[in-house]
Design an enzyme around this catalytic site. Structure first.
Site, PDB file in Angstrom:
ATOM      1  N   CYS A 247       6.145  -3.526   0.870  1.00  0.00           N
ATOM      2  CA  CYS A 247       7.140  -4.503   0.413  1.00  0.00           C
ATOM      3  C   CYS A 247       7.274  -5.666   1.393  1.00  0.00           C
ATOM      4  O   CYS A 247       7.104  -5.501   2.596  1.00  0.00           O
ATOM      5  CB  CYS A 247       8.509  -3.852   0.286  1.00  0.00           C
ATOM      6  SG  CYS A 247       8.513  -2.400  -0.745  1.00  0.00           S
TER       7      CYS A 247
ATOM      8  N   ARG B 184       0.256  -8.156   1.671  1.00  0.00           N
ATOM      9  CA  ARG B 184       0.777  -6.856   2.099  1.00  0.00           C
ATOM     10  C   ARG B 184       0.607  -5.788   1.025  1.00  0.00           C
ATOM     11  O   ARG B 184       0.705  -4.603   1.311  1.00  0.00           O
ATOM     12  CB  ARG B 184       2.270  -6.969   2.449  1.00  0.00           C
ATOM     13  CG  ARG B 184       2.552  -7.828   3.656  1.00  0.00           C
ATOM     14  CD  ARG B 184       4.029  -8.087   3.799  1.00  0.00           C
ATOM     15  NE  ARG B 184       4.772  -6.923   4.198  1.00  0.00           N
ATOM     16  CZ  ARG B 184       5.148  -6.646   5.440  1.00  0.00           C
ATOM     17  NH1 ARG B 184       4.825  -7.470   6.411  1.00  0.00           N
ATOM     18  NH2 ARG B 184       5.830  -5.567   5.728  1.00  0.00           N
TER      19      ARG B 184
ATOM     20  N   TRP C 190       6.532  -2.687  -3.480  1.00  0.00           N
ATOM     21  CA  TRP C 190       5.436  -1.713  -3.587  1.00  0.00           C
ATOM     22  C   TRP C 190       6.141  -0.403  -3.918  1.00  0.00           C
ATOM     23  O   TRP C 190       6.802   0.183  -3.061  1.00  0.00           O
ATOM     24  CB  TRP C 190       4.681  -1.629  -2.264  1.00  0.00           C
ATOM     25  CG  TRP C 190       3.404  -0.862  -2.319  1.00  0.00           C
ATOM     26  CD1 TRP C 190       2.158  -1.334  -2.664  1.00  0.00           C
ATOM     27  CD2 TRP C 190       3.216   0.529  -1.972  1.00  0.00           C
ATOM     28  NE1 TRP C 190       1.233  -0.333  -2.566  1.00  0.00           N
ATOM     29  CE2 TRP C 190       1.848   0.820  -2.151  1.00  0.00           C
ATOM     30  CE3 TRP C 190       4.066   1.548  -1.553  1.00  0.00           C
ATOM     31  CZ2 TRP C 190       1.312   2.076  -1.906  1.00  0.00           C
ATOM     32  CZ3 TRP C 190       3.531   2.808  -1.315  1.00  0.00           C
ATOM     33  CH2 TRP C 190       2.162   3.054  -1.492  1.00  0.00           C
TER      34      TRP C 190
ATOM     35  N   ASN D 173      13.379  -3.233   2.358  1.00  0.00           N
ATOM     36  CA  ASN D 173      12.108  -2.554   2.648  1.00  0.00           C
ATOM     37  C   ASN D 173      12.438  -1.254   3.353  1.00  0.00           C
ATOM     38  O   ASN D 173      13.313  -1.247   4.219  1.00  0.00           O
ATOM     39  CB  ASN D 173      11.243  -3.376   3.613  1.00  0.00           C
ATOM     40  CG  ASN D 173      10.636  -4.574   2.955  1.00  0.00           C
ATOM     41  OD1 ASN D 173      10.819  -4.803   1.769  1.00  0.00           O
ATOM     42  ND2 ASN D 173       9.906  -5.366   3.740  1.00  0.00           N
ATOM     43  N   GLY D 174      11.720  -0.199   3.029  1.00  0.00           N
ATOM     44  CA  GLY D 174      11.973   1.088   3.678  1.00  0.00           C
ATOM     45  C   GLY D 174      12.392   2.114   2.641  1.00  0.00           C
ATOM     46  O   GLY D 174      12.220   1.903   1.434  1.00  0.00           O
TER      47      GLY D 174
ATOM     48  N   GLU E  14     -16.375   4.491   8.733  1.00  0.00           N
ATOM     49  CA  GLU E  14     -15.761   3.202   8.402  1.00  0.00           C
ATOM     50  C   GLU E  14     -16.524   2.515   7.255  1.00  0.00           C
ATOM     51  O   GLU E  14     -15.913   1.911   6.368  1.00  0.00           O
ATOM     52  CB  GLU E  14     -15.728   2.310   9.664  1.00  0.00           C
ATOM     53  CG  GLU E  14     -15.346   0.861   9.446  1.00  0.00           C
ATOM     54  CD  GLU E  14     -13.969   0.641   8.811  1.00  0.00           C
ATOM     55  OE1 GLU E  14     -13.226   1.609   8.610  1.00  0.00           O
ATOM     56  OE2 GLU E  14     -13.668  -0.517   8.470  1.00  0.00           O
TER      57      GLU E  14
ATOM     58  N   LYS F 146     -14.772   1.415   3.823  1.00  0.00           N
ATOM     59  CA  LYS F 146     -14.804   0.021   3.348  1.00  0.00           C
ATOM     60  C   LYS F 146     -15.304  -0.031   1.921  1.00  0.00           C
ATOM     61  O   LYS F 146     -14.730  -0.714   1.079  1.00  0.00           O
ATOM     62  CB  LYS F 146     -15.722  -0.778   4.282  1.00  0.00           C
ATOM     63  CG  LYS F 146     -15.348  -2.157   4.615  1.00  0.00           C
ATOM     64  CD  LYS F 146     -14.232  -2.377   5.594  1.00  0.00           C
ATOM     65  CE  LYS F 146     -12.938  -1.737   5.309  1.00  0.00           C
ATOM     66  NZ  LYS F 146     -12.019  -1.640   6.400  1.00  0.00           N
TER      67      LYS F 146
ATOM     68  N   GLU G 182     -12.657   1.521  -0.566  1.00  0.00           N
ATOM     69  CA  GLU G 182     -11.432   0.715  -0.688  1.00  0.00           C
ATOM     70  C   GLU G 182     -11.590  -0.462  -1.645  1.00  0.00           C
ATOM     71  O   GLU G 182     -10.696  -0.731  -2.430  1.00  0.00           O
ATOM     72  CB  GLU G 182     -11.100   0.074   0.674  1.00  0.00           C
ATOM     73  CG  GLU G 182     -10.300   0.891   1.608  1.00  0.00           C
ATOM     74  CD  GLU G 182      -9.871   0.050   2.805  1.00  0.00           C
ATOM     75  OE1 GLU G 182      -8.681  -0.030   3.047  1.00  0.00           O
ATOM     76  OE2 GLU G 182     -10.744  -0.528   3.502  1.00  0.00           O
TER      77      GLU G 182
ATOM     78  N   HIS H  40     -25.672  21.080   6.248  1.00  0.00           N
ATOM     79  CA  HIS H  40     -24.691  22.166   6.174  1.00  0.00           C
ATOM     80  C   HIS H  40     -23.863  22.127   4.898  1.00  0.00           C
ATOM     81  O   HIS H  40     -22.815  22.749   4.824  1.00  0.00           O
ATOM     82  CB  HIS H  40     -23.776  22.126   7.402  1.00  0.00           C
ATOM     83  CG  HIS H  40     -24.506  22.377   8.682  1.00  0.00           C
ATOM     84  ND1 HIS H  40     -25.072  23.589   8.996  1.00  0.00           N
ATOM     85  CD2 HIS H  40     -24.798  21.554   9.716  1.00  0.00           C
ATOM     86  CE1 HIS H  40     -25.666  23.502  10.180  1.00  0.00           C
ATOM     87  NE2 HIS H  40     -25.518  22.267  10.633  1.00  0.00           N
TER      88      HIS H  40
ATOM     89  N   LYS I 198      -1.441  -3.723   2.867  1.00  0.00           N
ATOM     90  CA  LYS I 198      -1.994  -4.126   4.164  1.00  0.00           C
ATOM     91  C   LYS I 198      -1.327  -3.364   5.303  1.00  0.00           C
ATOM     92  O   LYS I 198      -1.975  -2.952   6.251  1.00  0.00           O
ATOM     93  CB  LYS I 198      -1.798  -5.636   4.348  1.00  0.00           C
ATOM     94  CG  LYS I 198      -2.349  -6.179   5.653  1.00  0.00           C
ATOM     95  CD  LYS I 198      -3.852  -6.068   5.678  1.00  0.00           C
ATOM     96  CE  LYS I 198      -4.472  -6.480   6.990  1.00  0.00           C
ATOM     97  NZ  LYS I 198      -5.857  -5.974   7.103  1.00  0.00           N
TER      98      LYS I 198
END
Ligand code: M6R
Length: 607
Positions: free
Chosen positions: A2, A27, A73, A99-100, A480, A484, A487, A503, A602
């Protein structure tokens, strides 16, 4: 997650609020809204979906010189117009953005309902507006403070009242809030990006702060009215850095900024004569650093892979036991804090809840925790015991790229310092400094292959699953690379150490499942080549990232992306950039929203 923006001044608030919200889009959000005060009334406009929906609903001549805005969000309640912020009390005179998470909202809601309050949303945040209303007796500041005494959880809040024009009341506990000081106008926002086109003079709020803002000034206290002194800081970057500057996306721009970002991260910090480095903000003496006998690096997501790379490096060159831990795990492990252990927390945003709470838990148990962060003034650097800013400039794309290589840079410098205090000779230190200085140029050489990497990405974009495989220092780079790709392209991708393939995962290798192998010319090269052969024997397509001149790899792989020959410890930089470019073009080929991938934020400010 948010985003908040608040404005009071002399200009029309609506346009400024919408512009601020657009700057906060990066964000991650699913709905947005504004509330603007004019003639003793507050108007609220809220829309599900993109800010363009909100913009279309806001009249261009909407009057009012103060107001609040929010990008939501969703956490509590589905994504719809009603659940979007701002939220109002029953009288319609008070609106708030939050926010929160309010943890005790169910009991507050029940109590207020019993008192006759009508709730119209499914959110936790609405209780704040209704509580403030309950305590309002002609003074919004007082009412907000009273309401805060009843809240449990985290918040960054801004509230306004129709009868108190040009006044914002902000409060912070666990979610960021920054005050912006303009000429005859003031801003409150969840981060400086929302107001950077108006002012660079900011005050970072701290937990427990309540700020009363009008167009000419501000006053900060705690909820019990004790004054809290604040320092004004100047933001060190420009609005231009928030623009795409000719690139089609922020992600591509940020990938291409890496040579400069890495250079900036090293500037003034290398000591070529002594073959070492200097990091000013560690707040530790050489004696204290020498006494460190273990390093643990905490982080989440992409930052956890830079942490892991550097844990490998520290053990290798400084001979200190080092490991990386996921922030979300360590906090609940009841970590054993040993006095000889030095902790780092790595975070681009400096606000990631998992990392922040893990840091606090360790500090509570007596640990020294240093921060490696990008966003200046964010919570982690302010609460850590010292640390290093990576200076990669604002990172807007949700998928982190330049922050990753800049984090590596900072931690490579730290590893070098530790190595030179212990095991490493001056000549090896000098060679390391020289090698690190070559990194920006080596990254550039990878970026020059942008078009070529795009042809490979286009060719494989229809595949449904990928493996990314590395060993040693390039194992975290494989992780990574997989992150990437998943995402931003939404293709399933798994990162493994190549040694683990046999394995279990090898059962999934077939003609349509490509494996991306990282093949540096280090002591593990032969082993990785054997792993490649195992995949080839099962008809798995191979994309290799190898070192210029390595023709053996070309004989086995279907495609090869070559990185320039370098010091063997420097390959994580050039190889990760090759993987970023590959992921980027794959996502573009699939027509994905590269900068704002679905479901992602973000800065993840909730647990
Ligand atoms: O701001 P942080 O570095 O603490 O963020 C941690 C992760 O949320 C972040 O790296 C996330 O994984 C990114 N989307 C990666 O591209």
């Amino acid at each position: 997650m948010c985003g908040i923006v608040g404005y009071c001044g002399e200009k029309d608030a609506a346009g400024i609020l919408v512009e601020g919200l657009k700057r906060l889009e990066y964000r991650g959000y699913d709905s947005s809204g504004i509330s603007v005060g004019y003639n003793d009334k507050l108007s609220i406009i809220k829309k599900k979906g993109k800010i363009s929906n909100l913009q279309a609903a806001v009249p261009s001549d909407m009057p009012g010189t103060f107001g609040i805005g929010h990008t939501r969000w969703a956490t509590h309640g589905e994504v719809n117009d009603l659940n979007a912020h701002p939220h109002s009390d029953n009288s319609g005179k008070i609106t708030i953005v939050h926010n929160g998470i309010i943890e005790n909202y169910i009991s507050i809601r029940k109590k207020l309902k019993d008192e006759g309050v009508k709730f119209i949303t499914e959110t936790d945040s609405e209780v704040i507006a209704q509580l403030v209303s309950k305590f309002y007796e002609g003074d919004l500041e007082k009412a907000v403070k009273e309401a805060l005494k009843h809240l449990k959880g985290t918040y960054g809040i801004v509230a306004i009242h129709a009868d108190e024009p040009n006044r914002l009341i902000g409060a912070r506990n666990g979610s960021p809030l920054v005050l912006g000081i303009g000429e005859g106008e003031m801003f409150l926002a969840s981060d400086v990006t929302a107001m950077i086109s108006y002012t660079k003079q900011v005050v970072y709020m701290e937990d427990g702060d309540v700020v009363v803002v009008d167009k000419d000034g501000f006053r900060t206290t705690d909820i019990r009215d004790n004054e809290r002194d604040k320092e004004i800081s100047t933001v060190g970057w420009d609005v231009g850095e928030m623009e795409k500057e000719g690139y089609p996306t922020f992600m591509e721009k940020e990938i291409f900024e890496q040579p400069q970002a890495v250079l900036r991260g090293m500037k003034g910090r290398l000591d070529p004569d002594q073959g070492t480095a200097k990091l000013g903000g560690l707040n530790m003496t050489n004696r204290e650093l020498r006494m460190v006998n273990r390093v643990i690096i905490l982080a989440a997501g992409t930052s956890s892979y830079s942490a892991m790379t550097c844990a490998y490096l520290l053990e290798k060159i400084a001979r200190i036991p080092a490991s990386a831990e996921l922030s979300s795990e360590i906090r609940y492990k009841n970590p054993i804090v040993d006095p000889g252990t030095l902790y780092f927390v790595v975070s681009q945003s400096g606000e990631t809840a998992d990392s922040l709470y893990a840091m606090r838990e360790l500090q509570r148990k007596g640990a020294t925790v240093l921060g490696i962060c990008n966003v200046v003034g964010s919570t982690i650097p302010r609460e850590s015991d010292g640390g290093v800013y990576i200076h990669s400039g604002p990172e807007i794309a949700v998928a982190s790229t330049k922050a990753f290589t800049s984090q590596l840079t900072a931690m490579y410098l730290f590893s070098l310092i530790m190595a030179r205090m212990r095991d490493m000779s001056i000549s090896k230190g000098k060679a390391f400094v020289d090698a690190l200085s070559m990194v920006p140029e080596n990254i550039n050489k990878v970026l020059e292959q942008n078009e070529y990497i795009k042809t490979i990405a286009d060719k494989y974009a229809d595949c449904h699953s990928f493996f990314f495989l590395g060993r040693g220092l390039t194992y975290p780079i494989a992780l990574e690379g997989a992150l990437k790709l998943k995402e931003i392209s939404y293709i399933h991708a798994e990162g493994y150490t190549a040694g683990e393939l046999k394995h279990g995962p090898i059962a999934l290798i077939n003609e349509v499942t490509p494996s991306v192998f990282l093949v540096p010319d280090d002591s593990l090269r032969e082993k990785i080549i054997s792993n490649m052969k195992e995949v080839k024997a099962r008809k798995g397509p191979i994309i290799a990232v190898a070192v210029e001149g390595d023709t053996d790899v070309a004989d086995i792989a279907d495609e090869v992306i070559y990185v320039p020959k370098a010091h063997e410890l420097m390959y994580p930089f050039s190889m990760v950039v090759a993987l970023q470019v590959f992921a980027y073009h794959t996502a573009v080929a699939l027509d994905r929203n590269v900068d704002q991938p679905r479901n992602l934020a973000k800065s993840v400010t909730v647990e």
